[in-house]
Design an enzyme around this catalytic site. Sequence first.
Site, PDB file in Angstrom:
ATOM      1  N   TYR A 249       0.838  -1.204   0.000  1.00 32.32           N
ATOM      2  CA  TYR A 249       0.000   0.000   0.000  1.00 32.32           C
ATOM      3  C   TYR A 249       0.874   1.256   0.000  1.00 32.32           C
ATOM      4  O   TYR A 249       1.007   1.935  -0.981  1.00 32.32           O
ATOM      5  CB  TYR A 249      -0.967  -0.011   1.186  1.00 32.32           C
ATOM      6  CG  TYR A 249      -1.998   1.100   1.110  1.00 32.32           C
ATOM      7  CD1 TYR A 249      -3.107   0.971   0.281  1.00 32.32           C
ATOM      8  CD2 TYR A 249      -1.851   2.274   1.831  1.00 32.32           C
ATOM      9  CE1 TYR A 249      -4.050   1.996   0.176  1.00 32.32           C
ATOM     10  CE2 TYR A 249      -2.790   3.294   1.744  1.00 32.32           C
ATOM     11  CZ  TYR A 249      -3.877   3.153   0.917  1.00 32.32           C
ATOM     12  OH  TYR A 249      -4.806   4.167   0.814  1.00 32.32           O
TER      13      TYR A 249
ATOM     14  N   SER B  73      -6.449   0.748  -4.578  1.00 32.61           N
ATOM     15  CA  SER B  73      -6.559   2.175  -4.318  1.00 32.61           C
ATOM     16  C   SER B  73      -5.178   2.811  -4.455  1.00 32.61           C
ATOM     17  O   SER B  73      -4.582   2.757  -5.524  1.00 32.61           O
ATOM     18  CB  SER B  73      -7.180   2.411  -2.933  1.00 32.61           C
ATOM     19  OG  SER B  73      -7.604   3.739  -2.795  1.00 32.61           O
TER      20      SER B  73
ATOM     21  N   ASP C 156     -17.570   3.074  -8.441  1.00 36.67           N
ATOM     22  CA  ASP C 156     -16.500   3.580  -7.584  1.00 36.67           C
ATOM     23  C   ASP C 156     -16.458   5.094  -7.726  1.00 36.67           C
ATOM     24  O   ASP C 156     -15.954   5.625  -8.714  1.00 36.67           O
ATOM     25  CB  ASP C 156     -15.156   2.967  -7.985  1.00 36.67           C
ATOM     26  CG  ASP C 156     -14.050   3.296  -6.981  1.00 36.67           C
ATOM     27  OD1 ASP C 156     -14.261   4.215  -6.159  1.00 36.67           O
ATOM     28  OD2 ASP C 156     -12.996   2.644  -7.018  1.00 36.67           O
TER      29      ASP C 156
ATOM     30  N   HIS D 154     -15.750   1.198  -4.316  1.00 37.11           N
ATOM     31  CA  HIS D 154     -14.326   1.158  -4.004  1.00 37.11           C
ATOM     32  C   HIS D 154     -13.962  -0.039  -3.134  1.00 37.11           C
ATOM     33  O   HIS D 154     -12.782  -0.328  -2.953  1.00 37.11           O
ATOM     34  CB  HIS D 154     -13.927   2.462  -3.311  1.00 37.11           C
ATOM     35  CG  HIS D 154     -12.466   2.729  -3.326  1.00 37.11           C
ATOM     36  ND1 HIS D 154     -11.736   2.855  -4.491  1.00 37.11           N
ATOM     37  CD2 HIS D 154     -11.572   2.889  -2.322  1.00 37.11           C
ATOM     38  CE1 HIS D 154     -10.474   3.093  -4.197  1.00 37.11           C
ATOM     39  NE2 HIS D 154     -10.347   3.108  -2.889  1.00 37.11           N
TER      40      HIS D 154
END
Length: 721
Positions: free
Chosen positions: A493, A573, A656, A691
């Site tokens: 991430y 993301s 999203d 999302h």
Amino acid sequence: MECLRNAVIVAMVASSWVVVDISNAKESRLVYPDARRGDQVDTFHGVDVPDPYRWMEEDVRTSEEVADWVAAENIITRKYLDGIPERGAIEERLTKLWNFERFSVPTKTAGKYFFLKNDGLQNQAVLYVADTDDGAGRVLIDPNQWSEDGTISLGFMAESDDAKHLAYGRKDAGSDWSTIYVMDISTGEQLPDKLEWTRWGGIQWNAVGTGFFYTRYPEPKAEEQHQALAINPAIYFHQLGDSQSEDTLVYKRPDEPTWSFEIRRSDDNQFLVLMISRSTDPQNQVFFRRVNDSLDAPFRPLVEDFENQFWFLGNVDEQLYFLTDLEAPTKRVVALDVDSLEGGKSIREQMTEIVPATEATLEGVTLFEDQIVAKYLKDVVSQVMAFELDGTPMHAIGLPGIGSADGFSGRQSDSVTFFSFTSYVAPASIFRLDLETGKSTLIRQPEVEFDRSLFESRQAFYTSKDGTRVPIIVSHRKGLEHNGQLPTLLYGYGGFDISLSPYFSVAYATWMEMGGVVAVPNLRGGGEYGEAWHQAGKKLKKQNVFDDFIAAADWLISEKYTSMPKLAIMGGSNGGLLVGAALTQRPDLFGACLPAVGVLDMLRYQNFTAGHFWRDEYGTVDDPDEFRALLAYSPYHNVRPGTEYPATMILTADTDDRVVPMHSFKFGAALQSAQAGPAPILMRIETRAGHGAGTPTTKKIEETADCWAFLWKNLGMSAGE
């Protein structure tokens, strides 16, 4: 898993893997749908930047051209994935593993206990209320009754102090938009109250339970509902029984349309504390006023800049307690006496340190009547401490192992609190913590068909490009030989001050049962080592995150876990950006890539929905230096024609409205056009999903089965390549 030769596959039957003969199969190179290339060129600080797929920014609901392209892409992807013989067995195993009871950490209000429970394969968790913390309770809200396909979900919620009413958000198809409803908790009756166009900010009841504060946005045009910028929020007070048009405006800042607000009421009903953010950064402004002031009374300023984080924890009489990074990158607790503020003296100078900063990162704090419970992250592992209200250490709170603890919330008057504990090989169990004795008691433990004794997790540290020491946790079946041939999933991430600590995942468990390795590094940009770690991976330093990720891949190879053909990368993301950047910077390093709901066009992200919140994280094209940094790594702009890219499946969803799907559309079209090698470039575009939050269980299982089948095929797991 032992490698297999030639014309065989491995299929999952129940919990065993068996070999099945198949005929030799060779597939032809995929032919992708036509994607029109436009002649759009933008100029930034004297640099011309082509954007040939600008037309893909149009909403799939209103653009026939975009809708046709999406449909054509999904047909190709579905045919490819359904043609993988192992996929059905993988989905079957996922479904079996997913079928176990899961509970949220309970909250206690006026002697009632509220918690979420999923029986196993329910599309949405069900809200229960009980008279005891370990009781079965009764159903309060079952979102599974709201739609046949499970795509309408329960969002934020808050019960009144007397536990008579519950206000809750209802979300459709994974959108960030929520509609607030109110119900009578004792009877389950729905009140007529209905409040639309809310997104974030939560619900804060008044003490007597006759109404609540909430944040709402202006109603967007119908055709822009999932595309337009989310700006100009305002805090309103809603009196039960009134229509939304009668709600009282409490606070707004039309001069700062991109700021966002959250309001908190102190448990003793003395203060309303207003916290203002301008981005996803934790640093915020703070204002307050007395509860008994009129609704339109002004808020008094405490902190009027965005230099530090000051998160309101509660109060003891006139002293307000805050979690802060002021002079403390790993964070600490301070208090401020608002009844004796000295004019002409900095607010920061008037703050008293309560709990000092330590080497470990202070992740969360709860203020109770006679103690402070503080949750730390020490080298990505949870530690919990109790302090007296003046900061004197009391004792460590014992945890059942090495992993991640979460929860510890409650009202200041509570004598017990609750928390969950999980790791990569153990699903979340729920514990009651007696604040007087410090003793924890297990109240709920899930039973999942996964033998954790057969698997292990190991933490190690590797060195990034610039010499930075980065932690990584590697999980797999015990006894796997380091032969450089293990199919390995590298997940990352690296952003927004978010920490990746160990947690149980059915997807990971299934992957490990298949013989795979799961590796999760804690990249800069996250919050694992405090604000300094976050700052080292944002704006002009964002490349550090990608370097950390690439270094993790190199380390896995050097440690003989895997090799390039057997190494897959995955992230969602901001993690989708991570995968997109790693893919375009080092296409030679990976066997397969799974970027999900990623931010992939770094020059235009701020023009859509929540994108403006990310400016402090990424920087914007308005600044010349930030523009050059963004252009240097923006995945969409760094796709190079004639390059052999690894097998890639780009995942997004049509609803999203946080990271709008145009990012994935444009990146996917560019990658398909540029691909010079034989590896597939697929687009998996989910319908009636957003999302991630609120995604039905059936869709989660289907998506994971598609991902693992894609990796199974493209990492050569079935053919022993």
